[in-house]
Scaffold this motif. Structure first.
Motif, PDB file in Angstrom:
ATOM      1  N   PRO A 118       2.989  -3.044  22.512  1.00  0.00           N
ATOM      2  CA  PRO A 118       3.598  -3.765  23.639  1.00  0.00           C
ATOM      3  C   PRO A 118       2.616  -4.052  24.766  1.00  0.00           C
ATOM      4  N   LEU A 119       1.692  -3.138  24.998  1.00  0.00           N
ATOM      5  CA  LEU A 119       0.690  -3.343  26.041  1.00  0.00           C
ATOM      6  C   LEU A 119      -0.165  -4.568  25.722  1.00  0.00           C
ATOM      7  N   VAL A 120      -0.587  -4.693  24.464  1.00  0.00           N
ATOM      8  CA  VAL A 120      -1.466  -5.797  24.072  1.00  0.00           C
ATOM      9  C   VAL A 120      -0.683  -7.105  23.982  1.00  0.00           C
ATOM     10  N   GLU A 121       0.567  -7.020  23.551  1.00  0.00           N
ATOM     11  CA  GLU A 121       1.391  -8.236  23.454  1.00  0.00           C
ATOM     12  C   GLU A 121       1.515  -8.933  24.811  1.00  0.00           C
ATOM     13  N   LYS A 122       1.576  -8.154  25.878  1.00  0.00           N
ATOM     14  CA  LYS A 122       1.744  -8.716  27.219  1.00  0.00           C
ATOM     15  C   LYS A 122       0.499  -9.450  27.713  1.00  0.00           C
ATOM     16  N   ILE A 123      -0.659  -9.146  27.138  1.00  0.00           N
ATOM     17  CA  ILE A 123      -1.903  -9.739  27.650  1.00  0.00           C
ATOM     18  C   ILE A 123      -2.604 -10.627  26.624  1.00  0.00           C
ATOM     19  N   GLN A 124      -2.008 -10.796  25.445  1.00  0.00           N
ATOM     20  CA  GLN A 124      -2.677 -11.533  24.365  1.00  0.00           C
ATOM     21  C   GLN A 124      -3.162 -12.905  24.804  1.00  0.00           C
ATOM     22  N   SER A 125      -2.371 -13.625  25.594  1.00  0.00           N
ATOM     23  CA  SER A 125      -2.728 -14.995  25.984  1.00  0.00           C
ATOM     24  C   SER A 125      -3.972 -15.052  26.861  1.00  0.00           C
ATOM     25  N   SER A 146       4.511 -10.172  18.390  1.00  0.00           N
ATOM     26  CA  SER A 146       4.081 -11.523  18.745  1.00  0.00           C
ATOM     27  C   SER A 146       2.582 -11.707  18.542  1.00  0.00           C
ATOM     28  N   LEU A 147       1.865 -10.615  18.240  1.00  0.00           N
ATOM     29  CA  LEU A 147       0.421 -10.703  18.036  1.00  0.00           C
ATOM     30  C   LEU A 147       0.119 -11.442  16.734  1.00  0.00           C
TER      31      LEU A 147
END
Length: 360
Positions: A118-125, A146-147
């Motif tokens: 979840p941490l990485v999903e929030k910043i992927q963009s 979503s990754l």
């Protein structure tokens, strides 16, 4: 004398050759796992070959967002074994700092513990350099996320080559690891560790007047593997063939006490708050800690009273150490010189509470 480059992968190869039956005990949210160094070696080679298929090559950065477990240990060797650079990322940082360090490093692939997705999903963009994500869990299939593209670590290993040859004769001054250090002034600063630095630091950890880590030890690094390579203990313990006990995420004092008792841990390392939290539990005498020959404390100054309680009340030797991200990290260890053993208890405690002697 034949010149030989000091490469990180050679440390694991030594464990495979001379200590194939020694164990790595790993605690994950799915339970306890036990692997021999022979098995860890094969899994690490599978990882190297899988990363190569994902396009990772010499000099590329591969980031890890992970706790202390066997998969992270495999990444410690599998990424440099490919000639790439392992960038250990602190998941406790603010999202903006995580974004900055990933982008500044130019990470091509991220290996991520499932609970940190979840941490990485929030910043992927905001991570333009990242071309692939790998989720680390016991499952060989990917969870909903979503990754994209997202791969399962165990799935990649199933397709990997257990005999993949680590790259040979990499320049020992080439980068193998990357950590970021923080201060109140300015942006985080990246510190690159060469193959040579990591090997020489492992030598230092094994010196008798430092930690004296050896094949006979059972090593429990409580200090996170994302914090200055867990003070170099996973590298040194592997090279020397010591049994390793990796406590995973969300451990408690009870978890640590049980691991020490059950696995007969001899050497453990962590920051003062860990030992402050563990002491009241050990003081009750419900756990057998007689195997412990060294508690290593660093990260901040250990209160003299804490050192005294461990040594006098529990009979556990307590060593104060100091280091920096920029120094790989070990710099000094507070050990008494032979002629200081006859000093009074108060005088010895004063010496043990200081920064100690410069590590050779």
């Amino acid at each position: 004398m034949m010149p030989v480059n000091l490469n990180v992968s050679a440390m694991l190869e030594r464990a495979e050759l001379f200590f194939p039956h020694k164990e790595v005990v790993s605690r994950t949210k799915e339970g306890m796992h036990r692997f021999t160094y022979k098995e860890i070696g094969a899994r690490t080679r599978r990882l190297s070959s899988a990363l190569q298929r994902l396009g990772v090559g010499v000099g590329d950065r591969v980031g890890t967002l992970a706790y202390n477990h066997h998969r992270h240990l495999e990444a410690y060797f599998g990424i440099p074994g490919l000639g790439a650079v392992i960038h250990t990322i602190n998941p406790r940082l603010a999202p903006e700092h995580i974004i900055y360090t990933i982008n500044h490093a130019g990470d091509k692939v991220l290996l991520v513990d499932e609970e940190l997705l979840p941490l990485v999903e929030k910043i992927q963009s905001r991570l333009p350099s990242v071309q692939a994500y790998v989720v680390m869990s016991d499952s060989s299939s990917v969870p909903p996320s979503s990754l994209q593209p997202l791969y399962a670590y165990e799935g990649l290993l199933m397709e990997g080559d257990p005999r993949f040859p680590f790259y040979k004769d990499l320049d020992e001054y080439a980068p193998a690891g990357l950590c970021y250090t923080f201060s109140a002034a300015g942006a985080p600063k990246g510190v690159l560790y060469s193959h040579r630095a990591l090997v020489l630091h492992s030598f230092a950890v094994g010196l008798a007047d430092t930690f004296g880590l050896s094949e006979a030890d059972v090593c429990l690094p409580v200090v996170p593997m994302f914090h200055v390579n867990a003070w170099g203990l996973p590298y040194a313990a592997t090279w020397f063939g010591a049994k390793q006990v990796l406590p995973g995420a969300n451990f408690t004092p009870e978890v640590l006490a049980k691991l020490i008792e059950r696995e007969k841990v001899t050497v453990t390392a962590g920051v003062p708050t860990i030992w402050m939290g563990l002491y009241p539990l050990l003081e009750k005498g419900d756990y057998d800690t007689s195997s412990l020959r060294a508690v290593v404390c660093g990260g901040s100054a250990a209160p003299p009273a804490l050192i005294q309680r461990y040594e006098e009340n529990l009979g556990i030797p307590f060593y104060h150490a100091y280091g920096l991200t920029e120094t790989t990290p070990l710099v000094t260890v507070a050990r008494l010189k032979s002629y200081q053993e006859t000093l009074s208890g108060e005088e010895k405690l004063a010496l043990k509470s200081k920064q100690g002697l410069l590590v050779p």
